[in-house]
Design a protein around this motif. Sequence first.
Motif, mmCIF file in Angstrom:
data_model
loop_
_atom_site.group_PDB
_atom_site.id
_atom_site.type_symbol
_atom_site.label_atom_id
_atom_site.label_comp_id
_atom_site.label_asym_id
_atom_site.label_seq_id
_atom_site.Cartn_x
_atom_site.Cartn_y
_atom_site.Cartn_z
ATOM 1 N N SER A 1 0.867 -1.178 0.040
ATOM 2 C CA SER A 1 -0.292 0.100 0.021
ATOM 3 C C SER A 1 0.722 1.096 0.067
ATOM 4 C CB SER A 1 -0.777 0.061 1.126
ATOM 5 O OG SER A 1 -1.889 -1.246 1.210
ATOM 6 N N VAL A 2 1.712 1.379 0.906
ATOM 7 C CA VAL A 2 2.570 2.420 1.128
ATOM 8 C C VAL A 2 3.473 2.649 -0.431
ATOM 9 C CG1 VAL A 2 4.709 3.505 1.990
ATOM 10 C CG2 VAL A 2 2.917 2.322 3.418
ATOM 11 N N ALA A 3 4.009 1.359 -1.073
ATOM 12 C CA ALA A 3 4.413 1.454 -2.311
ATOM 13 C C ALA A 3 3.672 1.898 -3.509
ATOM 14 C CB ALA A 3 4.987 0.306 -2.618
ATOM 15 N N ALA A 4 2.388 1.933 -3.441
ATOM 16 C CA ALA A 4 1.430 2.142 -4.454
ATOM 17 C C ALA A 4 0.882 3.338 -4.345
ATOM 18 C CB ALA A 4 0.214 0.992 -4.411
ATOM 19 N N VAL A 5 0.302 3.922 -3.058
ATOM 20 C CA VAL A 5 -0.302 5.290 -2.859
ATOM 21 C C VAL A 5 0.369 6.379 -2.902
ATOM 22 C CG1 VAL A 5 -1.780 6.452 -1.141
ATOM 23 C CG2 VAL A 5 -1.914 4.033 -1.636
ATOM 24 N N PRO A 6 0.241 7.191 -3.808
ATOM 25 C CA PRO A 6 1.211 8.444 -4.087
ATOM 26 C C PRO A 6 0.858 9.582 -3.176
ATOM 27 C CG PRO A 6 -0.822 8.448 -5.685
ATOM 28 C CD PRO A 6 -0.614 7.272 -4.852
ATOM 29 N N ARG A 7 1.788 9.699 -2.147
ATOM 30 C CA ARG A 7 1.524 10.772 -1.026
ATOM 31 C C ARG A 7 1.411 12.091 -1.635
ATOM 32 N NH1 ARG A 7 5.103 13.198 3.498
ATOM 33 N NH2 ARG A 7 3.643 13.314 5.196
ATOM 34 N N HIS A 8 2.274 12.436 -2.679
ATOM 35 C CA HIS A 8 2.222 13.909 -3.009
ATOM 36 C C HIS A 8 0.821 14.156 -3.863
ATOM 37 C CE1 HIS A 8 2.946 11.575 -7.039
ATOM 38 N NE2 HIS A 8 2.426 12.711 -7.547
ATOM 39 N N ALA A 9 0.066 13.194 -4.186
ATOM 40 C CA ALA A 9 -1.262 13.414 -4.836
ATOM 41 C C ALA A 9 -2.513 13.947 -3.757
ATOM 42 C CB ALA A 9 -1.855 12.160 -5.225
ATOM 43 N N PHE A 10 -1.999 13.764 -2.530
ATOM 44 C CA PHE A 10 -2.785 14.026 -1.258
ATOM 45 C C PHE A 10 -2.423 15.452 -0.597
ATOM 46 C CE2 PHE A 10 -3.582 9.839 -2.395
ATOM 47 C CZ PHE A 10 -5.037 9.705 -2.097
ATOM 48 N N LEU A 11 -1.378 16.178 -1.285
ATOM 49 C CA LEU A 11 -0.956 17.269 -0.489
ATOM 50 C C LEU A 11 -1.229 18.646 -1.529
ATOM 51 C CD1 LEU A 11 2.687 16.128 0.329
ATOM 52 C CD2 LEU A 11 0.647 16.419 1.949
ATOM 53 N N PRO A 12 -1.344 19.758 -0.671
ATOM 54 C CA PRO A 12 -1.880 20.969 -1.426
ATOM 55 C C PRO A 12 -0.483 21.539 -2.316
ATOM 56 C CG PRO A 12 -1.534 21.425 0.716
ATOM 57 C CD PRO A 12 -1.364 20.120 0.658
ATOM 58 N N GLU A 13 -0.848 22.413 -3.061
ATOM 59 C CA GLU A 13 0.186 23.026 -3.646
ATOM 60 C C GLU A 13 1.094 23.924 -3.031
ATOM 61 O OE1 GLU A 13 0.457 23.162 -7.488
ATOM 62 O OE2 GLU A 13 -0.601 21.228 -6.700
ATOM 63 N N ARG A 14 0.594 24.353 -1.716
ATOM 64 C CA ARG A 14 1.316 25.170 -0.587
ATOM 65 C C ARG A 14 1.122 24.588 0.686
ATOM 66 N NH1 ARG A 14 -0.777 30.543 1.799
ATOM 67 N NH2 ARG A 14 1.057 31.528 2.858
ATOM 68 N N PHE A 15 2.359 24.021 1.393
ATOM 69 C CA PHE A 15 2.329 23.539 2.601
ATOM 70 C C PHE A 15 3.388 23.891 3.263
ATOM 71 C CE2 PHE A 15 4.211 19.858 -0.024
ATOM 72 C CZ PHE A 15 5.471 19.876 0.449
ATOM 73 N N TRP A 16 3.547 23.481 4.557
ATOM 74 C CA TRP A 16 4.591 23.947 5.513
ATOM 75 C C TRP A 16 5.269 22.602 6.107
ATOM 76 C CZ3 TRP A 16 0.267 26.140 4.688
ATOM 77 C CH2 TRP A 16 0.049 27.692 4.366
ATOM 78 N N ALA A 17 6.456 22.515 5.803
ATOM 79 C CA ALA A 17 7.093 21.216 6.292
ATOM 80 C C ALA A 17 8.108 21.534 7.679
ATOM 81 C CB ALA A 17 8.081 20.662 5.206
ATOM 82 N N ASP A 18 7.957 20.530 8.648
ATOM 83 C CA ASP A 18 8.714 20.532 9.759
ATOM 84 C C ASP A 18 10.421 20.078 9.400
ATOM 85 O OD1 ASP A 18 9.777 20.758 12.216
ATOM 86 O OD2 ASP A 18 8.544 19.196 13.073
#
Length: 379
Positions: free
Chosen positions: A28-45
């Motif tokens: 599942s982790v290999a198949a699901v694209p995490r980037h597809a669920f992120l907005p164009e603008r975010f804040w990373a720690d």
Amino acid sequence: MSTAEELRAALVATLTESRSLTADWVPSVAAVPRHAFLPERFWADEDGGDTECRRDKDPERWLRLAYADVPIVTQWDDGAEDGEHTVPTSSASMPTMVVEMLADLDTEPGHRVLEIGTGTGYNAALLTHRLGAEMVSTVEVDPGVTSVARSALRAAGFAPEVVCGDGSLGWPVAAPYDRLISTVSLRTIPSAWLTQTRPGGVIVSPVSPLLGGGAIVRLTVGDDGTASGRFTRSSAFMLLRQQRYDGAPVDDYLPGEWPGDSEQSWTKVDPEAIGDGWLSLFACALALPDVYYRRNDYGEGRTWWLFDTAVTSWATVDSVPGESRFEVRQSGPRRLWDEMEAAHNRWTAAGRPGYDRYGLTVTPGGQTAWLDDPGNVLL
């Protein structure tokens, strides 16, 4: 520039090497694209602070952070557009925490799962990939976040049931569930979650006591409608909106000017020694579920204020660097600093136990914390 597929494969390798990612969740982790669920603008720690990242300005960094093992803030201040960002209110959790909580959940094909806190939709996508859309329901309180997550899930080819509603009420329409997982933290586990989970079912949730600290609890629901289980690891999640707490003004506690009618005493325990340790503060918080604190700096020192939620008692302790004893002021029927110091001393005397020695028992009428055994309740 690395591709999303390459970065996702690297993330799988990192999580596997650290033993956070179990074999059953690798596909599942290999198949699901995490980037597809992120907005164009975010804040990373990144590097110890939440730094803005925009896809249009730095697409390489944006994609790299999408697959980095860091938490990502996607909303501030419940979506308010004006003013400075003060409180993060929606996010994509750190991948290590995501997969470790899924391991705690111990889900198998055929299980029906309820998720509280849809957020970006990434965790719901992982559950859906593993179990199938018909077995997954997810609840999100924020209408805007719900809409964006639902769209992201559909665009990525996943169609779990996505509900906009109060997560503390669960989702009775699709109950009963074999597993319930929360990606928001709570002060107290809602009774609705117990009634909507099958006997023998598992609830995994972050718990953040009012006084401070936080950890993941794994509860097993019993035939009698109660649930009990141990904490598994530390955590720092955003609170369920329905369980946020705003303490009363200091004037409601203090009769007149400080020190009011308080009694003076002294302690050898520096409150900073408790507050600086996530685990030590958590241990005290479990024993004092109705106590919270505030701090304010003065000169080189810092004053700790302790309050009870019943608005009957308060205490202050002055932490001054280099001192061997610290002034205490206490007022009201409870001696809150004495209670906190006693809780800290019990934790020290027990060998400074870690999270996994603490547990929680939840009934329809409330919850109690314990050490080592459900019979050893923290008082």
